[in-house]
Every structure is written in C-alpha cells, then in structure tokens.
Scaffold this active site. Structure first.
Site: not given
Lengths: 106, 264
Positions: B79, B82-83, B117, B180, B183-184, B221, B225
């Site tokens: 990586c 290039c970066h 990449c 979703c 609740c949120h 995550r 849920c």
C-alpha cells in the site's frame, strides 16, 4: 504482527513510582466453550506474565480462564536505576512473547 | 448460544411497547441532540477507548501498519508504495466512506475499497470480510481520520443510494416487524435488555466490542441487529448494507471519527 504493546515512561527520577501498562494480543480461549457441533474448544490461555527490571523480578501474574481476551495488565514499580525492563508472557500451545523497554533514571 | 433466548424475549416485550408508542414516531434526530455511542458508555469503557496504552483496538491498528508496508500479490507492491505515509495520505479518507466507485457506479465501503486496491493494483487475492488482516488494514486507515468530522458528500450520483439506505433504515422487517428507526430514532436513551439504546451513529468502526472480545466491522454490528430483529441478515458487502452504511454515515455527518472505538 503486533503481539504485545508496552507503555511506560522513557525516563523517571530515582525513587519515583512509575506505571507500566501492557497489552498482549491473545484470544484467551477458556476451554469451557463448545462449537455448534458440541465439540469442546481446547483451552488456549496465557498462563503467566513476568516483568523483570535489570534481571530482577518485580511483578508476576498467574492468569486463569476467566481473564478476557487481549489482557491489559497495568502495575507500578519504583524507578531505581537506568536499564532494561523485560516482559514475558507464557501460555498454552507454546505461546511465548517477550518485550523489552529501556528506562533512564536520573 | 444459550444467552440468545432471554434478550429475544425482552425484545419481543419491548416491541409491543414500541408498537404502542409508534403512533407519535419521531423524525430524524436534530443535529444538536445527536450523541455518539461513547456518551452512553460507563466511565471505565470510556477510559479504555481514550487510553492508547489500554485500547485493545490498537493491536489491530499496529497490525494494519505492518500490512500497509508489506509487499503483496503478483505486482509485489505494498500500500505504501503508491500511497506513501498513511498518516498524510489516508487522513480524512474514512470520514468520506462509503463513496462512489467510478468503475462500479455505486458506493463501496472502506473494506471494499481496500480489496479493490488489492485485486486491481496489487494483483492479490481479496481479503475475506471480518478477517483479521482486513479489519487491521481498515482500522489503520480509519485511525488516520480520528478526531475528524464525518464528511459524506451527497451529489446527484450518490442520492439514489442514500435514499435506498434511508428506506432500509425506516423499513419494518423480520419476525418482530421492527425498523431500525423505531429503536434508534424514537427510543434512544431508553434501555433494551438492560443496555442503553444508542442513536446508531457509526463513528468508531471498525471497533473493539467487549462482547465480541475482538475488533469487528459495522456490517458485523448491523448483522447482529438484524438477527435480534429476527430478520435474515444481508451478506457481507451486500449493496443493501453499503447503502445503509452510507445513510448512517450521512446521518452522523459532522460527528467525529473515533476509530478504533471501544464499545460494551
């Protein structure tokens, strides 16, 4: 790959109490869990952690299956002299990691 | 997983409550009332996140730093070739993802961008979702944006995907028939099975969950849920997930990146 991270002050006054924090990358598999097929997952834990200050042992921990993964062990010691502080973690399946750090005491 | 039974029962009970209160459903959370999941945590867990010497997520960041410099694939490039120095080149990048990939014509998340990449430039096999290496690289890249505000630019090409993500957020799904947002948006700050309901701002991914005993992605995550709602979770990298991630990041625009965060 990172096996363990140790954090402590690079220098200290003689007689000063310094805090040392160590973090080891380890799954700490308890040996009590089972796979979805019911097979017991074998225990794989760190069993012992030892810290030596210029060769003299200053701190030691025995670890057991209830300790969480990637255990953080923080403790204090007295900065007595300049030199090397060495850390060793030893566990199941031949696991052994050593780290060293140097400290300058004035 | 015997522990699943009780939270699910509580969830079932909670959704009856949610149904009753859904009549006066709130809209999106006003910017001044937005809170990171950090603010719902106990003192000890906050301290764990704030202290680089004790934040276990740093183990993955350090792994990612090593991977960043390691040559891989048929192109034998790292990586860094290039970066360059990620601390400069990757600063602020995670705050702008998911972002449109020109070749695909649709948004990709940071993990997918790293794998693009790998296959395109390094000529290497893509890393599996949730593998230690992909999490480590993602955490290392996202760490360079720590403290920077989330900055999702919505332009004409992005708008339909944002809208699709928003629809997923507001769509009732699963056997519990929950969205979703119920609740949120409507019940953040209340408790579910003893745990605070947060506002679902993805400020710290990939993050270290004490429950997981390891680092995990936002999609992991989201999958838990969805499983809690008794809905069929989307596969890792599914377009529905990336659209939802885009919406969640846009919803959290201006909030600060915390990667690698610690959550209970």
């Amino acid at each position: 790959m990172a096996r363990a991270v140790v954090t402590l002050p690079a220098q200290a006054r003689r007689g000063e109490i310094i805090e040392i924090k160590t973090l080891a990358a380890h799954p700490m598999e308890t040996g009590f869990r089972r796979t979805q097929l019911g097979e017991l997952i074998p225990r794989d834990i760190i069993r012992r952690f030892v810290c030596t200050y210029n060769g003299a042992e200053v701190f030691r921990v025995d670890l057991h299956p209830a300790v969480a993964a990637n255990p953080l062990i923080a403790f204090t010691t007295v900065a007595t002299e300049s030199g090397t502080i060495a850390f060793q973690w030893v566990g199941d399946n031949g696991y052994s990691v050593t780290e060293t750090a140097s400290i300058r005491v004035e | 997983m015997s522990i699943c039974t009780r939270p699910c029962l509580v969830l079932a009970a909670a959704c009856v409550l949610l149904d009753l209160r859904a009549a006066g459903a709130a809209a999106e959370i006003p910017p001044a009332e937005r809170r990171s999941g950090y603010e719902f945590m106990g003192r000890e867990t906050r301290a764990m996140q704030d202290d680089d010497a004790g934040n276990p997520g740093l183990l993955w960041v350090l792994d990612g730093e090593a991977l960043w410099k390691r040559k891989a694939g048929a192109a034998d490039r790292a990586c860094a070739d290039c970066h360059g120095d990620a601390r400069a080149s990757m600063k602020g990048i995670a705050a702008r993802y998911p972002a449109i990939d020109a070749a695909l014509g649709r948004p990709v998340n940071l993990e997918q961008r790293i794998n693009a990449c790998r296959t395109g430039r390094q000529k290497a096999a893509p890393l599996a979702f949730e593998s230690r290496d992909l999490l480590a690289l993602t955490a290392y890249v996202a760490r360079q944006s720590r403290g920077l505000p989330i900055d999702i630019a919505i332009d004409e090409p992005t708008r339909p995907f944002l809208q699709a993500g928003r629809e997923t957020f507001y769509r009732r799904q699963g056997q519990l028939n929950l969205a979703c947002a119920q609740c949120h948006d409507d019940h953040w700050g209340a408790k579910l099975a003893g745990s605070p309901i947060t506002q679902a701002h993805p400020t710290g991914y990939p993050l270290y969950r004490l429950e997981w005993q390891g680092l995990g992605s936002l999609e992991r995550r989201l999958r838990s849920c969805l499983a809690g709602m008794r809905a069929e979770p989307y596969a890792y990298g599914a377009p529905e997930f990336v659209d939802l991630e885009l919406y969640l990041m846009w919803r959290a625009r201006g909030m600060k990146i915390e990667t690698p965060a610690v959550r209970p």
